[in-house]
Write a protein that holds these residues in place. Structure first.
Motif, PDB file in Angstrom:
ATOM      1  N   GLN A   1     -64.339 -46.625  65.516  1.00 19.06           N
ATOM      2  CA  GLN A   1     -64.979 -45.986  66.672  1.00 19.06           C
ATOM      3  C   GLN A   1     -63.957 -45.496  67.692  1.00 19.06           C
ATOM      4  O   GLN A   1     -64.257 -44.608  68.497  1.00 19.06           O
ATOM      5  CB  GLN A   1     -65.999 -46.934  67.332  1.00 19.06           C
ATOM      6  CG  GLN A   1     -65.409 -48.102  68.112  1.00 19.06           C
ATOM      7  CD  GLN A   1     -65.004 -49.262  67.221  1.00 19.06           C
ATOM      8  OE1 GLN A   1     -65.039 -49.163  65.999  1.00 19.06           O
ATOM      9  NE2 GLN A   1     -64.607 -50.372  67.842  1.00 19.06           N
ATOM     10  N   TRP A   2     -62.740 -46.043  67.671  1.00 18.57           N
ATOM     11  CA  TRP A   2     -61.705 -45.597  68.621  1.00 18.57           C
ATOM     12  C   TRP A   2     -61.397 -44.118  68.451  1.00 18.57           C
ATOM     13  O   TRP A   2     -61.016 -43.454  69.410  1.00 18.57           O
ATOM     14  CB  TRP A   2     -60.432 -46.431  68.423  1.00 18.57           C
ATOM     15  CG  TRP A   2     -60.478 -47.784  69.059  1.00 18.57           C
ATOM     16  CD1 TRP A   2     -61.593 -48.479  69.414  1.00 18.57           C
ATOM     17  CD2 TRP A   2     -59.362 -48.614  69.417  1.00 18.57           C
ATOM     18  NE1 TRP A   2     -61.247 -49.695  69.958  1.00 18.57           N
ATOM     19  CE2 TRP A   2     -59.886 -49.804  69.973  1.00 18.57           C
ATOM     20  CE3 TRP A   2     -57.990 -48.482  69.308  1.00 18.57           C
ATOM     21  CZ2 TRP A   2     -59.080 -50.834  70.432  1.00 18.57           C
ATOM     22  CZ3 TRP A   2     -57.170 -49.513  69.755  1.00 18.57           C
ATOM     23  CH2 TRP A   2     -57.706 -50.679  70.317  1.00 18.57           C
TER      24      TRP A   2
ATOM     25  N   THR B   1     -58.258 -40.289  77.679  1.00 14.96           N
ATOM     26  CA  THR B   1     -58.867 -41.549  78.106  1.00 14.96           C
ATOM     27  C   THR B   1     -57.785 -42.599  78.326  1.00 14.96           C
ATOM     28  O   THR B   1     -56.606 -42.379  78.042  1.00 14.96           O
ATOM     29  CB  THR B   1     -59.837 -42.053  77.026  1.00 14.96           C
ATOM     30  OG1 THR B   1     -59.077 -42.286  75.823  1.00 14.96           O
ATOM     31  CG2 THR B   1     -60.933 -41.041  76.740  1.00 14.96           C
TER      32      THR B   1
ATOM     33  N   LEU C   1     -57.347 -45.127  76.593  1.00  9.79           N
ATOM     34  CA  LEU C   1     -56.768 -45.468  75.291  1.00  9.79           C
ATOM     35  C   LEU C   1     -55.652 -44.480  74.922  1.00  9.79           C
ATOM     36  O   LEU C   1     -54.632 -44.877  74.353  1.00  9.79           O
ATOM     37  CB  LEU C   1     -57.863 -45.477  74.226  1.00  9.79           C
ATOM     38  CG  LEU C   1     -57.452 -46.006  72.857  1.00  9.79           C
ATOM     39  CD1 LEU C   1     -56.874 -47.408  72.953  1.00  9.79           C
ATOM     40  CD2 LEU C   1     -58.646 -45.999  71.896  1.00  9.79           C
ATOM     41  N   ASP C   2     -55.828 -43.186  75.229  1.00  9.80           N
ATOM     42  CA  ASP C   2     -54.748 -42.209  75.029  1.00  9.80           C
ATOM     43  C   ASP C   2     -53.506 -42.629  75.810  1.00  9.80           C
ATOM     44  O   ASP C   2     -52.379 -42.538  75.321  1.00  9.80           O
ATOM     45  CB  ASP C   2     -55.196 -40.817  75.495  1.00  9.80           C
ATOM     46  CG  ASP C   2     -56.141 -40.153  74.523  1.00  9.80           C
ATOM     47  OD1 ASP C   2     -55.738 -39.920  73.380  1.00  9.80           O
ATOM     48  OD2 ASP C   2     -57.278 -39.856  74.922  1.00  9.80           O
TER      49      ASP C   2
ATOM     50  N   GLU D   1     -63.337 -41.808  68.160  1.00 13.50           N
ATOM     51  CA  GLU D   1     -64.328 -40.985  68.866  1.00 13.50           C
ATOM     52  C   GLU D   1     -63.941 -40.742  70.314  1.00 13.50           C
ATOM     53  O   GLU D   1     -64.416 -39.790  70.929  1.00 13.50           O
ATOM     54  CB  GLU D   1     -65.713 -41.657  68.812  1.00 13.50           C
ATOM     55  CG  GLU D   1     -66.273 -41.764  67.408  1.00 13.50           C
ATOM     56  CD  GLU D   1     -67.548 -42.592  67.362  1.00 13.50           C
ATOM     57  OE1 GLU D   1     -68.136 -42.833  68.446  1.00 13.50           O
ATOM     58  OE2 GLU D   1     -67.943 -43.007  66.254  1.00 13.50           O
ATOM     59  N   TYR D   2     -63.080 -41.594  70.902  1.00 10.22           N
ATOM     60  CA  TYR D   2     -62.749 -41.363  72.307  1.00 10.22           C
ATOM     61  C   TYR D   2     -61.254 -41.312  72.584  1.00 10.22           C
ATOM     62  O   TYR D   2     -60.772 -41.820  73.593  1.00 10.22           O
ATOM     63  CB  TYR D   2     -63.473 -42.347  73.255  1.00 10.22           C
ATOM     64  CG  TYR D   2     -63.454 -43.806  72.909  1.00 10.22           C
ATOM     65  CD1 TYR D   2     -64.513 -44.379  72.227  1.00 10.22           C
ATOM     66  CD2 TYR D   2     -62.405 -44.627  73.292  1.00 10.22           C
ATOM     67  CE1 TYR D   2     -64.520 -45.731  71.922  1.00 10.22           C
ATOM     68  CE2 TYR D   2     -62.407 -45.984  73.010  1.00 10.22           C
ATOM     69  CZ  TYR D   2     -63.486 -46.521  72.326  1.00 10.22           C
ATOM     70  OH  TYR D   2     -63.499 -47.858  72.036  1.00 10.22           O
ATOM     71  N   VAL D   3     -60.516 -40.684  71.678  1.00 10.87           N
ATOM     72  CA  VAL D   3     -59.131 -40.291  71.985  1.00 10.87           C
ATOM     73  C   VAL D   3     -58.992 -38.791  71.726  1.00 10.87           C
ATOM     74  O   VAL D   3     -59.693 -38.240  70.873  1.00 10.87           O
ATOM     75  CB  VAL D   3     -58.075 -41.068  71.156  1.00 10.87           C
ATOM     76  CG1 VAL D   3     -58.059 -42.527  71.542  1.00 10.87           C
ATOM     77  CG2 VAL D   3     -58.301 -40.906  69.664  1.00 10.87           C
TER      78      VAL D   3
ATOM     79  N   ARG E   1     -62.512 -46.256  77.014  1.00 14.43           N
ATOM     80  CA  ARG E   1     -63.004 -44.884  76.787  1.00 14.43           C
ATOM     81  C   ARG E   1     -63.096 -44.062  78.074  1.00 14.43           C
ATOM     82  O   ARG E   1     -63.485 -42.906  78.049  1.00 14.43           O
ATOM     83  CB  ARG E   1     -64.359 -44.912  76.097  1.00 14.43           C
ATOM     84  CG  ARG E   1     -65.452 -45.586  76.899  1.00 14.43           C
ATOM     85  CD  ARG E   1     -66.793 -45.527  76.160  1.00 14.43           C
ATOM     86  NE  ARG E   1     -67.808 -46.272  76.885  1.00 14.43           N
ATOM     87  CZ  ARG E   1     -68.043 -47.556  76.737  1.00 14.43           C
ATOM     88  NH1 ARG E   1     -67.307 -48.263  75.891  1.00 14.43           N
ATOM     89  NH2 ARG E   1     -68.985 -48.178  77.423  1.00 14.43           N
ATOM     90  N   THR E   2     -62.724 -44.653  79.216  1.00 17.32           N
ATOM     91  CA  THR E   2     -62.806 -43.957  80.507  1.00 17.32           C
ATOM     92  C   THR E   2     -61.873 -42.743  80.533  1.00 17.32           C
ATOM     93  O   THR E   2     -60.687 -42.842  80.211  1.00 17.32           O
ATOM     94  CB  THR E   2     -62.417 -44.906  81.659  1.00 17.32           C
ATOM     95  OG1 THR E   2     -63.251 -46.070  81.572  1.00 17.32           O
ATOM     96  CG2 THR E   2     -62.582 -44.238  83.014  1.00 17.32           C
ATOM     97  N   LYS E   3     -62.419 -41.570  80.927  1.00 16.13           N
ATOM     98  CA  LYS E   3     -61.591 -40.361  81.046  1.00 16.13           C
ATOM     99  C   LYS E   3     -60.770 -40.428  82.330  1.00 16.13           C
ATOM    100  O   LYS E   3     -61.242 -40.935  83.356  1.00 16.13           O
ATOM    101  CB  LYS E   3     -62.478 -39.109  81.054  1.00 16.13           C
ATOM    102  CG  LYS E   3     -63.069 -38.799  79.692  1.00 16.13           C
ATOM    103  CD  LYS E   3     -63.841 -37.487  79.701  1.00 16.13           C
ATOM    104  CE  LYS E   3     -64.409 -37.209  78.320  1.00 16.13           C
ATOM    105  NZ  LYS E   3     -65.188 -35.956  78.286  1.00 16.13           N
TER     106      LYS E   3
END
Length: 725
Positions: A475-476, A424, A426-427, A478-480, A453-455
């Protein structure tokens, strides 16, 4: 380091040469690229190893030394240097024999001893279970690998030979070793670009873990119909003819998919065995990079390429150094034709990965890009292991990082970053820098504003927007997907939790000291230092955090600080602090405070805290049925109250009686939503012909907010009653 249990000792006797043929075959292979002096050195390692392992046998019944010799043989196929081969032959000696490290250093070099030590398990230490021991051994190996990449080459060769001889193991051990191979060692081989070893590890692991599935797929591959073989020959002939017409000197070979690659493709893409098998694959090897692109044009002139299936890993290499052109053609029989085009050097790196570095080194051509990338990867792993709380967490981070596919993304300056698939924005932020990730608020992907959180997809340009006030939240996680991002977020949250624990522990100790008419400021520094030393705390902050987490009673610590050890033991029990000396909480201390599920306290309720070892302070309502039992341990009870300014949302349970008819649940849910409350869960508790009882778990800010929600629900005509559980 063998995956097998320690070898059994047989009766002692003279030390005959246990595997003369294997050693002669190894020496013949080494004669191709090592000097005579280096071959003599390898022979000496064999003699020392054979003497050390004398009388030890493997589960298969062979002399134990046959295993280290076979490991050296695998590395000799990769043309590894003499130091690595000596270490390979001695890789189990420190672990399973009485041979001291000093003798390896004296007979060879400190480097060989370091390599042997790097591959040695930590079996001599005590761990809670096999899982923790394996994780800590893995962490040790990765640290050694950071110093010298040859450690992992020896380990991979060791694992490969163990997999080749896995049939001698018990069924449960076979499955455990096979799963570990598929989850960790085959992906590491792939991450280091060693495709030949990766493919064999995957195949052997698949066969051991799922023997029936492996046999079924292997049978289907072997029994391909004559029509398919003729189609392969036709396509190969047409491609070869066109390449020759272009004046390209080339090697063209057909590729047969392995059972494991077929199996994973069936699972990932939800395809049948026929659909996966119905793909033709070819590899073209030419001399130069320019000829790769010329060959690409040639094959595209024979068969039309499928739109969107071309990948240029020459211009943008994979993270493991792999370079090649990939294209998919529309074949003459309606089936896709996968073609890889690369140079001879690229082919060598693709097959051997970082092991190709030592081939170049022996030939005098210096290091390879694959090795540089491998070292960068190891460095990033070492950064994550420093932040990881335990070896098990580190092992999980490494597993997350061993993704088979990557996406390639551009920074605003045009630099390329490789991230795991499904990464995402964030990654990406954490891949740029940890500080960028910690303060990220949004991203621009191809100049369009998107949430974190966008892939991301290969080829996109990504810019991260930051703000000084932004900070990671739970919650971060959950989407990395990348281990760097996951480790950095966990590290930040742990630090925050530690700070909260220190602050709460400070307030609790101050309260306990006040009941003894003292304070931390009035405790003599020498007494404080002596207590910290006695309780084995490096700093006061660690003691305060342990108090908040319930591992130390504040009343007991206060007595020790005020009275000293001897007087505290002799003095009567300390008074429990009065309720007037309450600790005020804002709800932001959730790292060390938890709210009891039995009574769901919310701001506005009369509350108390109960110190639970390891969990910290658990907050209950004063009217909770469990409080009477807790008050029997007054030293664990913490008088508490809500502060004026309270943050966050709090879970509360409501029991609602309604008419048993369609649409009622939707009406109640709408009323809750209109009150600006979130619904966490809904359960039907009782049901009869006319009335249903539902239990809602909702989130509210305080008692006033809860009253608003209940009032709105009661107004509904279908509701008979609402009460807080």
């Amino acid at each position: 380091m063998s995956s097998f249990s320690p070898p059994q000792l047989a009766a002692a006797g003279p030390c005959p040469d246990p595997c003369p043929e294997a050693v002669r075959a190894l020496e013949a292979r080494l004669a191709d690229y090592l000097t005579q002096e280096q071959i003599v050195q390898v022979r000496r390692a064999y003699e020392i190893g054979a003497r050390a392992h004398e009388g030890q046998i493997r589960r298969s019944g062979e002399a134990y030394i046959t295993h280290p010799v076979a490991v050296a043989g695998i590395l000799a196929e990769l043309r590894l240097d003499a130091e690595t081969l000596c270490a390979a032959i001695l890789h189990d000696a420190l672990e399973d024999t009485a041979l001291p490290r000093s003798e390896i250093e004296r007979s060879f070099s400190p480097t060989v001893a370091e390599l042997v030590d790097g591959v040695t398990k930590l079996d001599k230490l005590q761990f809670r279970d096999r899982q923790e021991a394996a994780a800590e051994s893995f962490r040790k190996m990765m640290l050694a690998m950071a110093r010298d990449l040859r450690v992992i080459l020896i380990k991979l060769a060791d694992r490969l030979h163990n997999m080749r001889t896995l049939d001698a193991m018990a069924p449960e051990s076979r499955r455990r070793i096979a799963r570990e191979t598929l989850e960790i060692y085959a992906p590491i081989a792939q991450r280091l670009g060693m495709n030949r070893i990766k493919a064999e590890l995957q195949d052997l692991g698949f066969r051991a873990l799922y023997p029936f599935r492996h046999a079924t797929i292997a049978r289907r591959i072997a029994s391909q119909p004559v029509m398919r073989r003729e189609a392969m020959a036709t396509i190969e002939a047409q491609l070869a003819q066109r390449l020759t017409q272009e004046g390209l000197k080339h090697t063209l070979v057909s590729r047969v998919k392995s059972p494991w690659s077929i199996y994973t493709k069936m699972r990932q893409e939800h395809k049948s065995l026929e659909q996966v098998l119905d793909v033709f694959g070819f590899r073209i090897v030419v001399s130069t990079v320019s000829q790769c692109y010329q060959a690409l044009g040639a094959v595209h002139s024979v068969y039309k390429p499928l739109d969107g299936r071309f990948r240029d890993f020459i211009a943008i290499p994979k993270a493991n150094g792999y370079q090649s052109l990939h294209t998919v053609l529309f074949g003459p029989y309606g089936a896709p034709v996968e073609v890889q085009i690369r140079t001879e050097d690229m082919d060598l790196v693709a097959e051997r990965g970082i092991a190709a570095h030592w081939v170049y080194k022996i030939g005098g051509a210096g290091g390879s890009a694959a090795t540089a990338r491998a070292q960068d990867w190891i460095r990033s792993l070492m950064d994550s292991q420093q932040a990881a709380g335990s070896s098990l967490e580190f092992l999980e981070n490494v597993k997350v990082d061993l993704f088979p596919d990557e996406v390639y993304l551009f920074t605003p300056k045009g630099d390329i970053l490789a991230l795991p698939r499904n990464a995402t924005a964030l990654d990406f932020a954490y891949a740029v820098h940890t500080d960028v990730g910690n303060h990220a608020v949004a991203a621009r992907v191809d100049r369009k504003l998107v949430p974190l959180r966008t892939k991301l997809a290969s080829g996109q340009s990504v810019e991260i927007i930051t703000a000084p006030s932004a900070a990671p939240g739970p919650q971060w996680l959950e989407y990395v997907v990348s281990s760097k991002a996951r480790t950095a977020i966990r590290h930040y949250l742990k630090r925050l939790e530690h700070e909260d624990a220190v602050d709460l522990g400070h307030r609790m100790l101050d309260r306990a000291l006040e009941s003894l008419e003292s304070s931390l400021d009035r405790v003599p520094a020498q007494r404080l230092e002596a207590l910290l030393a006695e309780l084995r705390y490096p700093r006061l902050e660690e003691l305060l955090a342990d108090i908040a987490l319930g591992n130390r009673m504040p009343v007991q610590v206060a007595r020790l600080l005020v009275l000293g050890k001897d007087e505290a033991a002799a003095a009567p029990a300390a008074p429990v602090p009065a309720a007037s000396e309450r600790i005020f909480i804002t709800g932001s201390e959730r790292g060390v405070l938890s709210f009891a599920a039995c009574c769901h306290p919310i701001p506005g309720d009369e509350i108390m805290g109960y110190l639970s070892a390891g969990k910290g302070v658990v907050v209950h309502r004063n009217d909770c049925p469990n409080v009477a039992e807790y008050r029997k341990s007054p030293e664990r009870c913490v008088p508490m109250a809500w502060d004026r300014e309270v943050q966050g949302d709090y879970r509360v349970a409501l029991r609602i009686e309604v008419d048993n008819k369609p649409g009622v649940l939707a009406q109640v849910a709408a009323a809750v939503a209109e009150s600006n409350s979130n619904i966490d869960a809904v359960e039907y508790r009782e049901r009869d012909v006319t009335v249903s009882v539902m239990e809602f778990a909702i989130e509210v800010r305080n008692r006033k907010h809860l009253a608003d929600v209940i009032r709105r629900i009661r107004r509904l005509g279908v509701v008979h009653g609402v009460q807080r559980v």
